[in-house]
Motif scaffolding. Structure first.
Motif, PDB file in Angstrom:
ATOM      1  N   ARG A   5       0.837  -1.192   0.000  1.00  8.59           N
ATOM      2  CA  ARG A   5       0.000   0.000   0.000  1.00  8.59           C
ATOM      3  C   ARG A   5       0.863   1.230   0.000  1.00  8.59           C
ATOM      4  O   ARG A   5       1.614   1.467   0.949  1.00  8.59           O
ATOM      5  N   THR A  41      -7.058  -1.711  -2.069  1.00  6.95           N
ATOM      6  CA  THR A  41      -5.897  -2.611  -2.115  1.00  6.95           C
ATOM      7  C   THR A  41      -6.277  -4.034  -2.519  1.00  6.95           C
ATOM      8  O   THR A  41      -5.397  -4.847  -2.796  1.00  6.95           O
ATOM      9  N   TRP A  69      -2.441  -0.746  -7.659  1.00  8.25           N
ATOM     10  CA  TRP A  69      -1.965  -1.440  -6.448  1.00  8.25           C
ATOM     11  C   TRP A  69      -2.729  -2.731  -6.226  1.00  8.25           C
ATOM     12  O   TRP A  69      -2.160  -3.729  -5.761  1.00  8.25           O
ATOM     13  N   THR A  70      -4.049  -2.707  -6.566  1.00  7.80           N
ATOM     14  CA  THR A  70      -4.810  -3.963  -6.437  1.00  7.80           C
ATOM     15  C   THR A  70      -4.149  -5.031  -7.296  1.00  7.80           C
ATOM     16  O   THR A  70      -3.999  -6.185  -6.882  1.00  7.80           O
ATOM     17  N   ASN A  73      -1.008  -6.350  -5.723  1.00  3.48           N
ATOM     18  CA  ASN A  73      -1.313  -7.261  -4.614  1.00  3.48           C
ATOM     19  C   ASN A  73      -1.861  -8.586  -5.127  1.00  3.48           C
ATOM     20  O   ASN A  73      -1.507  -9.659  -4.626  1.00  3.48           O
TER      21      ASN A  73
END
Ligand SMILES: C[S@@+](CC[C@H](N)C(=O)[O-])C[C@H]1O[C@@H](n2cnc3c(N)ncnc32)[C@H](O)[C@@H]1O
Length: 206
Positions: A5, A41, A69-70, A73
């Motif tokens: 994050r 996220t 960012w998702t 991740n």
């Protein structure tokens, strides 16, 4: 679960992990299709995909920076062995969003923006979290109103919805859910400090 994050994406607080735990119990032991709206996220979507490798988990995010960012991740979780989730760039307030999933979803989860515009927030929120991740209209319910009506459309009979909300919305969010004739078993849940924090409901069985 460790998530990447950086600036431009909301940090999931403890309440969100509580919501994830309660909702994972909702889908224990059956094949399942899950939709995480306002995924940020990807905290909810990815924790459900980890707990339930057989689930098909969709996640929707409007903000391109958050979505990047998702993706990171999600890629990291796949590299660690989790089932891939299906990421969608989209607006949870769009009435035609993911209409191909109408009547197909077992669980709709959402930690949306819900703070009323103009409400003073802690410096770490005001300075670091994007405005669109936090605030949602005069009463904070702009996105939640759409999520409630769309959940009624997406859910299979017997499917469940869970929505995180502000501690001032412990009556208004359950009232929005109760106003949908196809939703039943409306309940509100508290966080570790005993504050109203998320609401759940179920689509009526035929
Ligand atoms: C409070 S944050 C929660 C993020 C994540 N669900 C979590 O629990 O950590 C809200 C997220 O919703 C996204 N968002 C705001 N409005 C949206 C909309 N209309 N459609 C889809 N996503 C939206 C924001 O960009 C932000 O990432």
């Amino acid at each position: 679960m460790r998530l990447i994050r950086l600036p431009g994406v909301f940090r999931p607080p403890t309440d969100t992990w509580m919501l994830a735990r309660v909702l994972r119990d909702e889908i224990d032991g059956r094949e399942t299709s899950v939709l995480d709206l306002c995924t940020g996220t990807g905290a909810l979507a990815l924790s459900i995909a980890q707990a339930r490798p057989d689930a098909v988990v969709h996640a929707v995010e409007i903000d391109p920076q958050a979505l990047s960012w998702t993706r990171r991740n999600a890629d990291a979780r796949v590299a660690a062995g989790d089932t891939p989730i299906r990421l969608h760039s989209g607006d949870a307030t769009d009435p035609s969003l993911l209409s191909d999933l109408d009547g197909q979803v077992d669980l709709v989860v959402c930690n949306p923006p819900y703070v009323p515009e103009g409400t003073p927030v802690q410096p770490e929120v005001g300075e670091h979290d994007p405005h669109r991740a936090v605030f949602s209209g005069e009463d904070g319910l702009d996105v939640i109103r759409h999520v409630v009506s769309a959940a009624a459309r997406w859910l299979k009979p017997g499917g469940a919805v869970g929505i995180e909300h502000d501690d001032t919305q412990g009556e208004s969010v359950p009232a929005l859910l109760s106003a949908r004739r196809v939703l039943t078993d409306v309940a509100d849940h508290t966080d570790l400090a005993g504050r109203p924090r998320f609401a759940t409901a179920r689509r009526i069985a035929p």
